[in-house]
Scaffold this motif. Structure first.
Motif, mmCIF file in Angstrom:
data_model
loop_
_atom_site.group_PDB
_atom_site.id
_atom_site.type_symbol
_atom_site.label_atom_id
_atom_site.label_comp_id
_atom_site.label_asym_id
_atom_site.label_seq_id
_atom_site.Cartn_x
_atom_site.Cartn_y
_atom_site.Cartn_z
ATOM 1 N N LYS A 95 42.425 -28.325 13.606
ATOM 2 C CA LYS A 95 43.329 -28.924 14.608
ATOM 3 C C LYS A 95 42.507 -29.453 15.776
ATOM 4 O O LYS A 95 42.744 -30.570 16.275
ATOM 5 N N MET A 100 44.236 -33.383 10.443
ATOM 6 C CA MET A 100 45.525 -32.772 10.145
ATOM 7 C C MET A 100 45.751 -32.586 8.638
ATOM 8 O O MET A 100 46.521 -31.716 8.224
ATOM 9 N N THR A 235 54.033 -30.179 10.600
ATOM 10 C CA THR A 235 52.584 -30.105 10.794
ATOM 11 C C THR A 235 51.887 -29.566 9.554
ATOM 12 O O THR A 235 50.905 -30.134 9.078
#
Length: 464
Positions: A95, A100, A235
């Motif tokens: 991160k 990602m 995410t």
């Protein structure tokens, strides 16, 4: 009122900028990470406190059995958490570096690894539960041993559920998403407490009721966490199909952090278990005093535990950006803030001791002993605990897992175990001697980790 709040904010802002802002993270992001963790820890500890108080209504034998088996539970569940922490560190560093895609892959693989570990361990303990209890607590009284058997088997059934929950939470903390962690924790822990009230207080089911509430609450917690990362989180992008595929290259990185930490947890908590065997020799009253004193110690540790967990995310993201200056600064700030929180907690809890102790209904002869043990940690923790626990979390977040694990193991076995036996049994100081050895071990651990932190080796590992 608004003017007063405005003035407080204007005075606090320079301090927040000075100690909790840097190139990697500013104080607003730091607060967003810490506050949900703080609330989460508060609920966990307060509910544990209430649960211990509730099971006290079933008698000293029940409290002693739950305390004994909880030592084994902590010993085993921390193995799952250790592997999950490996995922948290790698996720946080990816991160920080802005990758990602690898954040998603690492989180998925960490959840898979933790699930496999938990199923294996729970199966082994269920199969060998009788010899395990005989080795650890063979000298316990018959009713204590019977309750311990019921609680251990029930706890083992719940291991895979809590393991998956912890793996999901660890991955979310790695990317700094602590709010969903808080919500998921509330779902599980509030459910657990409500079921405890129902089964223990209302239906008077004792240890059997405690087991039922733990299993049901952890099933609900696991289901909620999986629904969240599959349907709502954008995410991690968790997919069950991807979780079924083993990616060796990612698992190696996760295990580089996770396995030394898992070994540390096994031997560290193994030392605690061995210490419990000393306490069993001292009798049921000593075991009850130890269990209740631990509940008080955890009250003091609510805020500092939250900061210890936050340090993994914060330092991990700093190291992911190769910003060691921020990593050092934030580690020092979190340790300093932790000490302040310990002082505040002591000022609140110690005067309330006469009221709080009534919740446990302990035998009158151990009330003074419990207060003495509570006072010892109230004085020692602001100076010793943070260096002993937050510092290694920061070192581990930078990839320095081997050193922290070896140092923790040596201090545990040489001091808490050996010195605990010498003070508690050989020199006959009893439970106070065992408790004092724990505090001495904190001091030595803190000195070791502070020395490591002053050097450069702790951040020289390149993981991502």
């Amino acid at each position: 009122m608004n003017n007063t709040i405005g003035m407080m904010k204007s005075k606090a802002k320079p301090l927040l900028n000075k100690y909790f802002s840097g190139e990697s993270i500013d104080y607003r992001e730091m607060i967003a990470i810490i506050i949900p963790l703080f609330v989460d820890q508060a609920f966990l500890v307060l509910m544990s406190f209430l649960n211990t108080a509730m099971i006290s209504s079933a008698g000293a034998a029940a409290v002693s059995a739950v305390s004994m088996v909880d030592s084994l539970n902590i010993f085993l569940v921390n193995v799952f958490i250790a592997v999950a922490t490996g995922g948290t560190v790698i996720v946080a560093q990816y991160k920080g570096s802005g990758n990602m895609g690898m954040v998603s892959k690492t989180a998925t693989q960490a959840i898979t690894a933790v699930t496999l570990f938990s199923v294996l361990i729970s199966s082994l303990v269920i199969i060998f539960h009788t010899p395990t209890l005989n080795i650890l607590f063979g000298k316990a009284e018959a009713d204590v041993f019977h309750n311990a058997r019921i609680y251990l088997i029930g706890s083992c059934i719940s291991y895979p559920f809590i393991a998956i929950f912890q793996a999901v939470s660890g991955s979310l903390r790695g990317v700094g998403e602590t709010k969903p962690c808080l919500k998921l924790s509330l779902i599980m822990n509030v459910t657990n407490t409500i079921l405890n009230v129902l089964f223990i207080t209302i239906f008077h089911m004792g240890v059997e009721g405690l087991v039922m509430s733990i299993i049901l609450a952890r099933v609900i917690g696991m289901a909620a966490s999986m629904i969240y990362i599959i349907k709502y989180n954008e995410t991690i992008h968790f997919r069950i199909k991807e979780a079924l595929k083993i990616d060796i290259s990612i698992l190696k990185k996760v295990m580089f952090i996770g396995l030394p930490f898992a070994a540390e947890q096994l031997f560290f908590n193994g030392g605690k278990l061995l210490t419990q065997t000393f306490i069993v020799q001292l009798g049921t009253m000593a075991m009850t005093a130890y269990a209740i004193s631990n509940s008080f110690a955890l009250l003091f540790q609510i805020g500092p535990n939250a900061l210890s967990i936050a340090s993994v995310t914060v330092v991990g993201q700093c190291i992911g950006q190769r910003n060691t200056t921020d990593a050092r600064k934030f580690t020092k700030s979190l340790i300093g803030f932790s000490s302040i929180l310990f002082v505040i907690a002591a000022v609140i809890v110690v005067p309330l001791y006469p009221l709080l102790i009534k919740m446990f209904s302990p035998p009158e002869e151990i009330v003074g002993t419990i207060f003495m043990m509570t006072l010892i940690v109230a004085i020692a923790q602001p100076f010793l605990w943070s260096l002993s626990f937050i510092m290694p979390s920061a070192l581990r977040a930078a990839g320095d897992s081997n050193f922290t694990s070896v140092a923790s193991l040596l201090s545990m076995w040489l001091l808490r175990v050996v010195l605990g036996y010498i003070l508690g049994i050989t020199l006959e100081f009893g439970i106070i001697g065992v408790w004092a050895a724990m505090v001495i071990e904190w001091a030595v651990r803190g000195l070791i980790f502070t020395g490591r932190f002053k050097g450069e080796k702790w951040y020289s590992h390149k993981l991502v």
